[in-house]
Scaffold this active site. Structure first.
Site, PDB file in Angstrom:
ATOM      1  N   ASP A  23      53.792  -0.663 -10.861  1.00 48.04           N
ATOM      2  CA  ASP A  23      55.039   0.578 -11.977  1.00 48.04           C
ATOM      3  C   ASP A  23      54.234   1.850 -12.908  1.00 48.04           C
ATOM      4  OD1 ASP A  23      55.432   0.381 -14.086  1.00 48.04           O
ATOM      5  OD2 ASP A  23      55.103  -0.934 -15.511  1.00 48.04           O
ATOM      6  N   GLU A 118      59.479  -0.586  -9.885  1.00 44.52           N
ATOM      7  CA  GLU A 118      58.567  -1.414 -10.117  1.00 44.52           C
ATOM      8  C   GLU A 118      58.771  -1.800  -8.207  1.00 44.52           C
ATOM      9  OE1 GLU A 118      57.952  -3.436 -14.188  1.00 44.52           O
ATOM     10  OE2 GLU A 118      59.557  -3.395 -13.675  1.00 44.52           O
TER      11      GLU A 118
END
Length: 418
Positions: A23, A118
């Site tokens: 992330d 992500e």
């Protein structure tokens, strides 16, 4: 950097299934601070367009003042007068994301790009090559920093949902490991609404049945969720117990829809401005359809107000990849459903994209071939000089034309478009 202690057992033991979620931390803002050293350490907010008032992301320095995604710029500046607003550079962010996703192929070919910032990595089958999952996770974090100069947080677990939850626990640049044999205990007291995909609606349904934390889920029969949501319900039941069966999907399914939306200045009531924004969305949808050899006939056309969405599903006379009939339909919808309410967002989405039929329609508009030639010429110019180098005259100087990265962005194929 927050680095939780990793038990030796987690480092040495091979996992039956191992998923890593990367992330990127405040991705757009971090790119701006990387490219402009003068912005480093300062509160930065990113908006779409020079006139954008809705913050799409902000730096951690801005977040320290309580500023967050979705906040309007005037409120943010009340909280932080020194806030620096930056216009989003979607092409730059997409370029950087593609570089990162490509580099991750050195770790494993089993990668699912979840969004522009992500990605899931299934490292189950590369443990002999790279080591145990926590070791691989540190390698991933170093690799991202090396190829991009940007920080990321990493979650490691035995399933996708737990890995995504873990990646959120320590930001920025944290590493959280939840080994499969400790997952149930780690998730036991976590609210179910903290899991990806469990929103307020599902959360309310579960709360009414005594399920507020993941630990409560085991007391609820799976049939309750299965009867309400089918396979999705079964997956949610397993997710809460750290047993999400969803695989890392490396392929890309054909798009079920192609859409564009725009958040407007609060309570916009100017009918001409609304027409222009809808036309802009119509032209962007049409360009994406053409760029991928698709056409559509059924469209969602909507205007979001305080009371909810106005509009719905509508049909063009025949399947099309031309922005002109889509824009005409938008004008008709605006005239029918809008009664002067303040509008906060517009959306145009092609709901049934299919491969374009190259056979000429006997009853087609005779001007269609000429429009097709014009559209394709415009597309070639925009591919060479920028996606907004040429547009319809009705939009020039009337609405700010800028690119936006869709939540479903991918580094290749139709979802690469910004």
């Amino acid at each position: 950097m927050k680095m939780p202690t990793v038990l030796p057992e987690s480092i040495d033991r091979r996992w039956a299934r191992a998923i890593i979620l990367i992330d990127m931390n405040a991705f757009f803002a971090s790119v701006e601070q990387l490219d402009d050293p003068a912005l480093r350490g300062k509160p930065v907010a990113i908006t779409n367009g020079d006139q954008g008032t809705c913050i799409i992301t902000c730096s951690y320095e801005a977040r320290a003042f309580g500023i967050h995604t979705g906040m309007r710029l005037p409120e943010a500046r009340q909280r932080c007068p020194a806030l620096i607003r930056i216009t989003a550079r979607s092409s730059r962010y997409a370029e950087m994301s593609a570089r990162i996703m490509s580099a991750l192929q050195a770790i494993t070919p089993d990668i699912e790009v979840f969004s522009v910032d992500e990605a899931f990595l299934d490292v189950t089958h590369v443990q002999r090559l790279h080591g145990a999952p926590p070791v691989i996770a540190r390698q991933v974090q170093r690799l991202v920093r090396e190829v991009s100069g940007l920080p990321c947080s990493v979650g490691v677990a035995g399933d996708k949902t737990t890995a995504k939850w873990a990646a959120k626990q320590h930001k920025p640049e944290g590493l959280t490991v939840v080994s499969p044999w400790e997952t149930a205990a780690r998730l036991h007291d976590v609210p179910v609404t903290e899991l990806c995909g469990v929103g307020r609606g599902i959360g309310g349904f579960l709360a009414s049945r005594g399920v507020r934390t993941c630990g409560d889920m085991s007391r609820l029969p799976v049939s309750v969720l299965a009867q309400r949501w089918g396979n999705i319900g079964r997956r949610i039941w397993l997710m809460a117990q750290g047993r999400d069966p969803d695989p890392v999907s490396c392929g890309m399914a054909p798009p079920k829809s192609v859409g564009h939306g725009k958040v407007l200045p609060p309570a916009t009531r100017d009918v001409q401005l609304l027409q222009h924004y809808l036309e802009h969305m119509a032209q962007k949808v049409a360009a994406r359809l053409r760029g991928n050899g698709l056409e559509a006939q059924q469209l969602f056309i909507g205007l979001r107000t305080d009371a909810g969405w106005l509009g719905g599903r509508y049909l063009t006379p025949r399947p099309t990849d031309d922005g002109q009939p889509i824009a005409a339909l938008c004008r008709q919808v605006l005239q029918k459903v809008w009664q002067g309410e303040g509008v906060h967002q517009v959306q145009v989405t092609a709901l049934d994209p299919v491969q374009a039929d190259i056979q000429l329609d006997l009853f087609a508009d005779q001007a269609a071939p000429r429009r097709q030639a014009i559209n394709r010429a415009v597309d070639r110019i925009n591919r060479r000089f920028g996606t907004q180098a040429m547009s319809t005259a009705s939009l020039l100087g009337r609405v700010p034309l800028h690119d936006v990265i869709a939540p479903a962005w991918k580094p290749e194929g139709i979802r690469r478009t910004v």
